[in-house]
Motif scaffolding. Structure first.
Motif, mmCIF file in Angstrom:
data_model
loop_
_atom_site.group_PDB
_atom_site.id
_atom_site.type_symbol
_atom_site.label_atom_id
_atom_site.label_comp_id
_atom_site.label_asym_id
_atom_site.label_seq_id
_atom_site.Cartn_x
_atom_site.Cartn_y
_atom_site.Cartn_z
ATOM 1 N N ASP A 112 0.850 -1.186 0.000
ATOM 2 C CA ASP A 112 0.000 0.000 0.000
ATOM 3 C C ASP A 112 0.891 1.244 0.000
ATOM 4 N N ASP A 113 0.283 2.405 -0.282
ATOM 5 C CA ASP A 113 1.059 3.641 -0.420
ATOM 6 C C ASP A 113 1.801 4.002 0.861
ATOM 7 N N GLY A 114 1.180 3.770 2.022
ATOM 8 C CA GLY A 114 1.841 4.093 3.290
ATOM 9 C C GLY A 114 3.121 3.300 3.475
ATOM 10 N N MET A 115 3.064 2.018 3.162
ATOM 11 C CA MET A 115 4.249 1.164 3.287
ATOM 12 C C MET A 115 5.324 1.605 2.290
ATOM 13 N N ARG A 116 4.918 1.965 1.077
ATOM 14 C CA ARG A 116 5.881 2.415 0.071
ATOM 15 C C ARG A 116 6.599 3.684 0.546
ATOM 16 N N TRP A 117 5.830 4.645 1.098
ATOM 17 C CA TRP A 117 6.447 5.895 1.564
ATOM 18 C C TRP A 117 7.384 5.645 2.734
ATOM 19 N N ARG A 118 7.027 4.709 3.635
ATOM 20 C CA ARG A 118 7.920 4.388 4.754
ATOM 21 C C ARG A 118 9.233 3.806 4.250
ATOM 22 N N VAL B 6 12.215 -3.837 -3.034
ATOM 23 C CA VAL B 6 12.803 -2.595 -2.533
ATOM 24 C C VAL B 6 13.630 -1.924 -3.630
ATOM 25 N N CYS B 7 14.395 -2.712 -4.381
ATOM 26 C CA CYS B 7 15.222 -2.162 -5.460
ATOM 27 C C CYS B 7 14.348 -1.515 -6.532
ATOM 28 N N ASN B 8 13.276 -2.193 -6.935
ATOM 29 C CA ASN B 8 12.381 -1.637 -7.955
ATOM 30 C C ASN B 8 11.692 -0.372 -7.469
ATOM 31 N N LEU B 9 11.308 -0.341 -6.203
ATOM 32 C CA LEU B 9 10.676 0.847 -5.646
ATOM 33 C C LEU B 9 11.652 2.026 -5.648
ATOM 34 N N LYS C 56 14.246 2.429 -7.656
ATOM 35 C CA LYS C 56 14.439 2.840 -9.048
ATOM 36 C C LYS C 56 13.264 3.686 -9.527
ATOM 37 N N GLN C 57 12.057 3.269 -9.148
ATOM 38 C CA GLN C 57 10.859 4.007 -9.579
ATOM 39 C C GLN C 57 10.845 5.414 -8.996
ATOM 40 N N ILE C 58 11.209 5.562 -7.737
ATOM 41 C CA ILE C 58 11.203 6.892 -7.114
ATOM 42 C C ILE C 58 12.293 7.772 -7.719
ATOM 43 N N ILE D 204 5.500 7.122 -6.401
ATOM 44 C CA ILE D 204 5.406 5.721 -5.997
ATOM 45 C C ILE D 204 4.139 5.061 -6.536
ATOM 46 N N GLU D 205 3.301 5.815 -7.244
ATOM 47 C CA GLU D 205 2.031 5.257 -7.727
ATOM 48 C C GLU D 205 2.270 4.249 -8.846
#
Length: 151
Positions: free
Chosen positions: A8-14, A39-42, A44-46, A52-53
């Protein structure tokens, strides 16, 4: 966390916050129980998009259209005893779209139709039939008191 469960978005932002603080990806993976790829893909995306959407329409495209799904549910209701494999063959003959029996089951589950597997029962031998009949005749006139002592 399961491989197929989305964050979820909250977990991604944390996770992004921890990465920006300088915490290593390995530590984050252990803390959140994730695979390193997630985690690596997240990260790279940011870095690439600044967001993070998830993009709309991500994922594997569906094998059938909405119209084909409706047609599949109609033929499943019409031929109630048909198995998923039979429905898959009938669907291919009618629409020239090849789908697996698993896809047929999933589409029927989406419309509320279930149990599209053939019933398999072990045929009884003549000896088993005779033994069952004898047992039924012996226990035909039992009262509830006798059953409670057995149970």
């Amino acid at each position: 966390m399961s491989n197929h469960q989305r964050l979820d978005d909250g977990m991604r932002w944390r996770i992004v916050g921890r990465l920006e603080e300088g915490q290593s990806q390995v530590q984050i993976c252990r803390e959140f129980n994730l695979t390193p790829t997630v985690v690596c893909n997240l990260w790279k995306q940011i870095q690439d998009t600044g967001s993070i959407e998830r993009k709309p329409g991500e994922g594997r495209p569906r094998a059938t259209t909405a119209t084909e799904d409706r047609y599949l549910s109609i033929i499943a209701r019409h031929y109630r005893g048909a198995t998923a494999s039979q429905l898959s063959r009938d669907f291919y003959a009618a629409t020239a779209t090849r789908v697996s029996r698993v896809t047929v089951s999933k589409r029927l589950h989406e419309t509320g139709l279930f149990a599209r597997r053939p019933a398999v029962s072990v045929p009884l031998t003549s000896t088993n039939r005779k033994v069952r009949l004898v047992w039924c005749r012996e226990h035909r006139d039992w009262s509830m008191d006798q059953w409670e002592t057995v149970l």
